[in-house]
Design an enzyme around this catalytic site. Structure first.
Site, PDB file in Angstrom:
ATOM      1  CD  GLU A 269      -0.023 -66.161  27.437  1.00  0.00           C
ATOM      2  OE1 GLU A 269      -0.601 -67.163  27.129  1.00  0.00           O
ATOM      3  OE2 GLU A 269       1.096 -65.371  28.312  1.00  0.00           O
TER       4      GLU A 269
HETATM    5  O1  9MR Z   1       1.946 -72.512  26.246  1.00  0.00           O
HETATM    6  C1  9MR Z   1       2.217 -73.069  26.977  1.00  0.00           C
HETATM    7  C2  9MR Z   1       1.893 -74.730  27.911  1.00  0.00           C
HETATM    8  O2  9MR Z   1       3.150 -75.384  26.935  1.00  0.00           O
HETATM    9  C3  9MR Z   1       2.523 -75.402  29.362  1.00  0.00           C
HETATM   10  O3  9MR Z   1       1.900 -76.457  29.036  1.00  0.00           O
HETATM   11  C4  9MR Z   1       1.149 -74.546  29.441  1.00  0.00           C
HETATM   12  C5  9MR Z   1       1.168 -74.816  31.215  1.00  0.00           C
HETATM   13  O4  9MR Z   1       0.408 -73.966  31.602  1.00  0.00           O
HETATM   14  O5  9MR Z   1       1.627 -72.096  30.153  1.00  0.00           O
HETATM   15  C6  9MR Z   1       1.282 -72.512  28.409  1.00  0.00           C
HETATM   16  O6  9MR Z   1       1.410 -71.442  28.131  1.00  0.00           O
HETATM   17  C7  9MR Z   1       0.158 -70.275  29.170  1.00  0.00           C
HETATM   18  C8  9MR Z   1       1.055 -69.201  29.442  1.00  0.00           C
HETATM   19  O7  9MR Z   1       2.316 -69.254  29.843  1.00  0.00           O
HETATM   20  C9  9MR Z   1       0.130 -68.183  30.155  1.00  0.00           C
HETATM   21  N1  9MR Z   1      -0.835 -67.594  29.753  1.00  0.00           N
HETATM   22  C10 9MR Z   1      -1.823 -69.109  28.931  1.00  0.00           C
HETATM   23  C11 9MR Z   1      -0.604 -69.926  28.826  1.00  0.00           C
HETATM   24  C12 9MR Z   1      -1.231 -71.014  27.601  1.00  0.00           C
HETATM   25  O8  9MR Z   1      -1.919 -72.376  28.745  1.00  0.00           O
END
Ligand code: 9MR
Length: 350
Positions: A269
């Site tokens: 990520e």
């Molecule tokens: O990028 C994602 C965002 O659009 C969502 O609102 C969020 C919800 O918690 O999650 C984000 O992605 C996350 C990922 O699924 C897990 N690791 C952390 C990421 C950033 O928060």
């Protein structure tokens, strides 16, 4: 594994009704000067499986965005940023919805990209029927087995178990799964995933384990114990949501802790945020930081690939989560390559 393209409906609006403008990026800021066919091609040439990106369904109507997403050899892997999570795939108990996740999976398939499933057990984006259901241990175990088995079985291929089980001090996160089942829920989820798709790579995906410390040690202990119990686990995902100028100096050693156990690792990520506004100096430091992270993966044989957490500042999750910060990705708000793009190339070619 799999993908299809949406045609964008473009309406011509009178100027007075103009759609909110894309934020202007200062034209005096430095840009990319790299001359490469695509980041995925550069990653492959460096011996990695892929350079990939997260994407989300609502972004796929933007044709300027999809032109980059689908450019030959730009990305070799996709992660669904939200639409394979629990709230999206099982919003009501045993009622599964895969329409949106399938759109991402089909896009990957039609472009020959790998798919990372994201994710089958996590404490966020959980529907309230899970968190507030007051299930006993036996019930919740069956719920995890059913969820992970069904989702992983639906998306046969490379699947990541994004459970983020730990707190920063290395203790287990007190979520509905741990509070009901103890740490055994992790083994339950991994076993259900393996049974559903024996070929899927099973990962635990964590953050704040990118440098050596209490949390990375705790994760090493956890995966060591899982392996000793014969629980299927193939890899560890390093999320790498970093801040410009603060890439952990022990990133390589932290990865090696896991590869030494016979596991693979992946950067799952990656983004590197800054306090806005962007300046030439911050963009240059960001370029260096992307290069450092990419080169760390290149240097560790067991690091299979890198996924950026979306590729453009236009759609990055950062500004809404960290007010005042942003510009964390390799393409700017206008979908123009930044120096960070060159940092990725340099990291693979270094
Ligand atoms: O990028 C994602 C965002 O659009 C969502 O609102 C969020 C919800 O918690 O999650 C984000 O992605 C996350 C990922 O699924 C897990 N690791 C952390 C990421 C950033 O928060």
């Amino acid at each position: 594994m799999h993908f299809s393209l949406l045609a964008a409906f473009i309406a011509l609006a009178p100027a007075a009704l103009a759609i909110p403008a894309t934020p202007v990026v200062d034209a005096s800021l430095p840009g990319s000067t790299a001359n490469v066919a695509g980041l995925h091609a550069v990653a492959k040439a460096a011996g990695k499986l892929y350079l990939g990106t997260a994407t989300d369904n609502n972004e796929l109507t933007n044709t300027q965005y999809t032109a980059i997403l689908e450019a030959p050899n730009m990305f070799g892997q996709i992660t669904a940023e939200n639409t394979m999570k629990w709230d999206a795939t099982e919003p009501q108990q045993n009622v599964f919805t895969f329409t949106q996740g399938d759109q991402i999976a089909n896009l990957a398939k039609s472009h020959g990209m790998l798919l990372r499933g994201h994710n089958c057990v996590w404490h966020q984006q959980l529907p309230s029927w899970v968190t507030a259901g007051n299930f006993n241990a036996q019930q919740l175990t069956q719920i995890i087995q059913n969820h992970c088995g069904t989702v992983v079985g639906h998306y046969k291929g490379q699947v990541e178990l994004g459970c983020k089980p730990l707190n920063d001090d290395g203790s287990f996160r007190q979520d509905v799964f741990f509070n009901t089942l103890g740490s055994g829920y992790i083994a339950t989820a991994l076993r259900a995933a393996r049974a559903a798709d024996p070929a899927a790579k099973l990962y635990i995906n964590e953050f704040n384990v990118e440098g050596l410390g209490a949390k990375s040690t705790a994760l090493k202990n956890l995966v060591t114990s899982l392996k000793q119990q014969g629980v299927p686990i193939d890899g560890v995902g390093f999320q790498c949501h970093f801040i410009v100028g603060q890439v952990p100096t022990t990133l390589i050693q932290s990865m090696q802790q896991f590869t030494a156990l016979g596991l693979e690792v992946a950067i799952t990520e990656l983004d590197i945020r800054m306090t806005l506004p962007e300046t030439a100096a911050l963009l240059e430091q960001q370029k260096q930081d992307f290069q450092t992270v990419i080169h760390a993966c290149k240097s560790v044989a067991g690091c299979v690939g890198v996924t950026v957490w979306d590729f453009t500042d236009k759609f990055s999750f950062v500004p809404s989560t960290f007010p005042g910060q942003g510009a964390a990705t390799p393409w700017d708000q206008n979908l123009v390559k930044k120096p960070a793009f060159d940092g990725i190339v340099a990291g693979f070619q270094q």
